[in-house]
Motif scaffolding. Sequence first.
Motif, PDB file in Angstrom:
ATOM      1  N   PRO A  53       0.813  -1.217   0.000  1.00 55.50           N
ATOM      2  CA  PRO A  53       0.000   0.000   0.000  1.00 55.50           C
ATOM      3  C   PRO A  53       0.848   1.270   0.000  1.00 55.50           C
ATOM      4  O   PRO A  53       2.066   1.227   0.226  1.00 55.50           O
ATOM      5  CB  PRO A  53      -0.805  -0.120   1.297  1.00 55.50           C
ATOM      6  N   THR A  54       0.198   2.384  -0.211  1.00 54.54           N
ATOM      7  CA  THR A  54       0.884   3.678  -0.254  1.00 54.54           C
ATOM      8  C   THR A  54       1.690   3.934   1.011  1.00 54.54           C
ATOM      9  O   THR A  54       2.792   4.486   0.959  1.00 54.54           O
ATOM     10  CB  THR A  54      -0.140   4.799  -0.474  1.00 54.54           C
ATOM     11  N   SER A  55       1.159   3.542   2.160  1.00 53.25           N
ATOM     12  CA  SER A  55       1.866   3.792   3.425  1.00 53.25           C
ATOM     13  C   SER A  55       3.219   3.097   3.469  1.00 53.25           C
ATOM     14  O   SER A  55       4.170   3.607   4.073  1.00 53.25           O
ATOM     15  CB  SER A  55       1.018   3.351   4.621  1.00 53.25           C
ATOM     16  N   ASP A  56       3.347   1.933   2.831  1.00 60.80           N
ATOM     17  CA  ASP A  56       4.635   1.237   2.799  1.00 60.80           C
ATOM     18  C   ASP A  56       5.675   2.064   2.048  1.00 60.80           C
ATOM     19  O   ASP A  56       6.842   2.158   2.476  1.00 60.80           O
ATOM     20  CB  ASP A  56       4.492  -0.133   2.129  1.00 60.80           C
ATOM     21  N   PRO A  86      -4.739   7.173  -0.933  1.00 54.57           N
ATOM     22  CA  PRO A  86      -4.538   6.715   0.444  1.00 54.57           C
ATOM     23  C   PRO A  86      -4.790   5.224   0.585  1.00 54.57           C
ATOM     24  O   PRO A  86      -5.456   4.605  -0.248  1.00 54.57           O
ATOM     25  CB  PRO A  86      -5.589   7.522   1.223  1.00 54.57           C
ATOM     26  N   ASP A  87      -4.251   4.655   1.660  1.00 56.83           N
ATOM     27  CA  ASP A  87      -4.506   3.243   1.946  1.00 56.83           C
ATOM     28  C   ASP A  87      -6.004   2.988   2.087  1.00 56.83           C
ATOM     29  O   ASP A  87      -6.533   2.006   1.562  1.00 56.83           O
ATOM     30  CB  ASP A  87      -3.825   2.833   3.263  1.00 56.83           C
ATOM     31  N   ASN A  88      -6.662   3.850   2.842  1.00 54.92           N
ATOM     32  CA  ASN A  88      -8.091   3.715   3.128  1.00 54.92           C
ATOM     33  C   ASN A  88      -8.752   5.083   3.017  1.00 54.92           C
ATOM     34  O   ASN A  88      -8.086   6.116   3.066  1.00 54.92           O
ATOM     35  CB  ASN A  88      -8.313   3.184   4.554  1.00 54.92           C
ATOM     36  N   THR A  89     -10.082   5.086   2.919  1.00 57.25           N
ATOM     37  CA  THR A  89     -10.810   6.352   2.972  1.00 57.25           C
ATOM     38  C   THR A  89     -10.479   7.058   4.279  1.00 57.25           C
ATOM     39  O   THR A  89     -10.263   8.266   4.318  1.00 57.25           O
ATOM     40  CB  THR A  89     -12.324   6.125   2.852  1.00 57.25           C
ATOM     41  N   PHE A  90     -10.479   6.326   5.367  1.00 57.73           N
ATOM     42  CA  PHE A  90      -9.898   6.782   6.627  1.00 57.73           C
ATOM     43  C   PHE A  90      -9.479   5.545   7.389  1.00 57.73           C
ATOM     44  O   PHE A  90      -9.965   4.457   7.105  1.00 57.73           O
ATOM     45  CB  PHE A  90     -10.863   7.674   7.427  1.00 57.73           C
ATOM     46  N   VAL A 105       3.152   9.640  19.895  1.00 61.16           N
ATOM     47  CA  VAL A 105       1.914  10.395  19.695  1.00 61.16           C
ATOM     48  C   VAL A 105       2.262  11.830  19.321  1.00 61.16           C
ATOM     49  O   VAL A 105       3.098  12.485  19.953  1.00 61.16           O
ATOM     50  CB  VAL A 105       1.053  10.372  20.974  1.00 61.16           C
ATOM     51  N   GLY A 106       1.656  12.307  18.267  1.00 59.96           N
ATOM     52  CA  GLY A 106       1.903  13.662  17.790  1.00 59.96           C
ATOM     53  C   GLY A 106       0.811  14.055  16.820  1.00 59.96           C
ATOM     54  O   GLY A 106      -0.307  13.540  16.896  1.00 59.96           O
ATOM     55  N   ILE A 107       1.127  14.938  15.894  1.00 59.44           N
ATOM     56  CA  ILE A 107       0.158  15.390  14.894  1.00 59.44           C
ATOM     57  C   ILE A 107       0.389  14.596  13.617  1.00 59.44           C
ATOM     58  O   ILE A 107       1.525  14.443  13.165  1.00 59.44           O
ATOM     59  CB  ILE A 107       0.341  16.896  14.616  1.00 59.44           C
ATOM     60  N   ALA A 108      -0.700  14.101  13.020  1.00 64.55           N
ATOM     61  CA  ALA A 108      -0.580  13.338  11.776  1.00 64.55           C
ATOM     62  C   ALA A 108      -1.861  13.486  10.968  1.00 64.55           C
ATOM     63  O   ALA A 108      -2.949  13.239  11.487  1.00 64.55           O
ATOM     64  CB  ALA A 108      -0.298  11.864  12.059  1.00 64.55           C
ATOM     65  N   PHE A 109      -1.722  13.894   9.707  1.00 63.35           N
ATOM     66  CA  PHE A 109      -2.885  14.030   8.833  1.00 63.35           C
ATOM     67  C   PHE A 109      -2.426  14.067   7.383  1.00 63.35           C
ATOM     68  O   PHE A 109      -1.237  14.215   7.095  1.00 63.35           O
ATOM     69  CB  PHE A 109      -3.690  15.289   9.165  1.00 63.35           C
ATOM     70  N   ASP A 110      -3.386  13.914   6.474  1.00 63.84           N
ATOM     71  CA  ASP A 110      -3.098  13.937   5.040  1.00 63.84           C
ATOM     72  C   ASP A 110      -3.484  15.278   4.430  1.00 63.84           C
ATOM     73  O   ASP A 110      -4.353  15.993   4.951  1.00 63.84           O
ATOM     74  CB  ASP A 110      -3.884  12.841   4.312  1.00 63.84           C
ATOM     75  N   VAL A 139       7.345  15.630   6.019  1.00 65.72           N
ATOM     76  CA  VAL A 139       6.413  15.897   4.924  1.00 65.72           C
ATOM     77  C   VAL A 139       6.698  14.874   3.837  1.00 65.72           C
ATOM     78  O   VAL A 139       7.810  14.795   3.314  1.00 65.72           O
ATOM     79  CB  VAL A 139       6.574  17.327   4.376  1.00 65.72           C
ATOM     80  N   ILE A 140       5.687  14.080   3.528  1.00 66.78           N
ATOM     81  CA  ILE A 140       5.860  12.942   2.625  1.00 66.78           C
ATOM     82  C   ILE A 140       4.892  13.073   1.456  1.00 66.78           C
ATOM     83  O   ILE A 140       3.702  13.339   1.645  1.00 66.78           O
ATOM     84  CB  ILE A 140       5.582  11.610   3.351  1.00 66.78           C
ATOM     85  N   GLY A 141       5.399  12.888   0.257  1.00 61.47           N
ATOM     86  CA  GLY A 141       4.547  12.715  -0.913  1.00 61.47           C
ATOM     87  C   GLY A 141       4.600  11.255  -1.304  1.00 61.47           C
ATOM     88  O   GLY A 141       5.688  10.730  -1.578  1.00 61.47           O
ATOM     89  N   ALA A 142       3.452  10.590  -1.297  1.00 60.42           N
ATOM     90  CA  ALA A 142       3.438   9.150  -1.594  1.00 60.42           C
ATOM     91  C   ALA A 142       2.221   8.820  -2.448  1.00 60.42           C
ATOM     92  O   ALA A 142       1.101   9.209  -2.100  1.00 60.42           O
ATOM     93  CB  ALA A 142       3.409   8.329  -0.298  1.00 60.42           C
ATOM     94  N   GLU A 143       2.451   8.132  -3.543  1.00 62.07           N
ATOM     95  CA  GLU A 143       1.360   7.862  -4.485  1.00 62.07           C
ATOM     96  C   GLU A 143       1.500   6.491  -5.134  1.00 62.07           C
ATOM     97  O   GLU A 143       2.623   6.029  -5.405  1.00 62.07           O
ATOM     98  CB  GLU A 143       1.356   8.902  -5.611  1.00 62.07           C
ATOM     99  N   GLU A 144       0.346   5.882  -5.390  1.00 67.65           N
ATOM    100  CA  GLU A 144       0.276   4.694  -6.229  1.00 67.65           C
ATOM    101  C   GLU A 144      -0.733   4.999  -7.334  1.00 67.65           C
ATOM    102  O   GLU A 144      -1.857   4.490  -7.355  1.00 67.65           O
ATOM    103  CB  GLU A 144      -0.098   3.467  -5.401  1.00 67.65           C
TER     104      GLU A 144
END
Length: 325
Positions: A53-56, A86-90, A105-110, A139-144
């Motif tokens: 998946p994209t997260s990998d 994204p891997d999932n809708t959420f 634990v911190g801040i994380a969002f798309d 800051v990550i740009g990740a796409e499939e």
Amino acid sequence: MSVVRTAVTGVGSYLPPHIVTNEELSKTVDTSDEWIIERTGIRQRHKAADDQPTSDLAVEAALRALADAGKTAADVDLIIVATTTPDNTFPATAAIVQKKLGAPVGIAFDVQAVCSGFVYAMSVADGFVARGHSKCALVIGAEEMTRLMDWEDRTTCVLFGDGAGAFVLEPREGQGTKDDQGLLGFALRCDGSKTDLLYVDGGPSTTGTVGHLRMTGNQVFRHAVVNISEAIVAATEAASIAIPDVDWFVPHQANARIIRGVGERLGLDENRVISTVDLHANTSAASIPLAMDTAIKDGRIKRGDLVVIEAMGGGLTWGACAFRL
């Protein structure tokens, strides 16, 4: 005057190992190596495995960027993933990346601005880092993008590939001048009246499906050259720098013709424009950090250089950012 700048302290990228050449595509799609190269400059693209998946991809790029910055996942307090696949809708892919990295634990969002996503995400991260809300941001740009292709549409399926790239951002003290290390100026834009030029024909609240990418290529090309050129001028003006002062332009790697068109419009020295589209095709939000990492690793871009990144994608969204590495 002392100011806090958001500095790029690490860069990393990742491409899945499976390479699909133009010649391979021509066996299943009505196209040819010559046709693709002539119109796009693309020679190959990378394709993620079915169980990748994209997260990998994002995690691999993030680990390399952290290593480049001399940091570990334990240091990270903010993760922003720019992605349209994204891997999932959420939940957000950033949350999944946080888990896989073992970050605290911190801040994380798309951020979703399609091909412009990485530039948008850099601006958002700047709002956290420069204001003291983050000490170590990813800051990550990740796409499939291959997941969105209609493999019977030769005008689009040959253009895209999969990959990921990442920047580590940290606060650095500066003097408020163009000589500071860090982000110096942005220009972000969106024209929602042009959504029909580049879009995916699916979604949770419309079709309940992922859908396929659709594009009116000639119109996108025309808008890209004009809009990107305007954004570059606006970002350099915001940074109080002149275009001839820029050491390197790192464009979104969509199409070699667009890259050339912008260069000609602005009178850019082609030897200062990084182009890697032939190697990984259009990887949407991942293409800028992929190209940046390539040029750093091969010795072209060096610490202290003045860099401008830019992109345009569906929305239509576009933007540029000027920074000193």
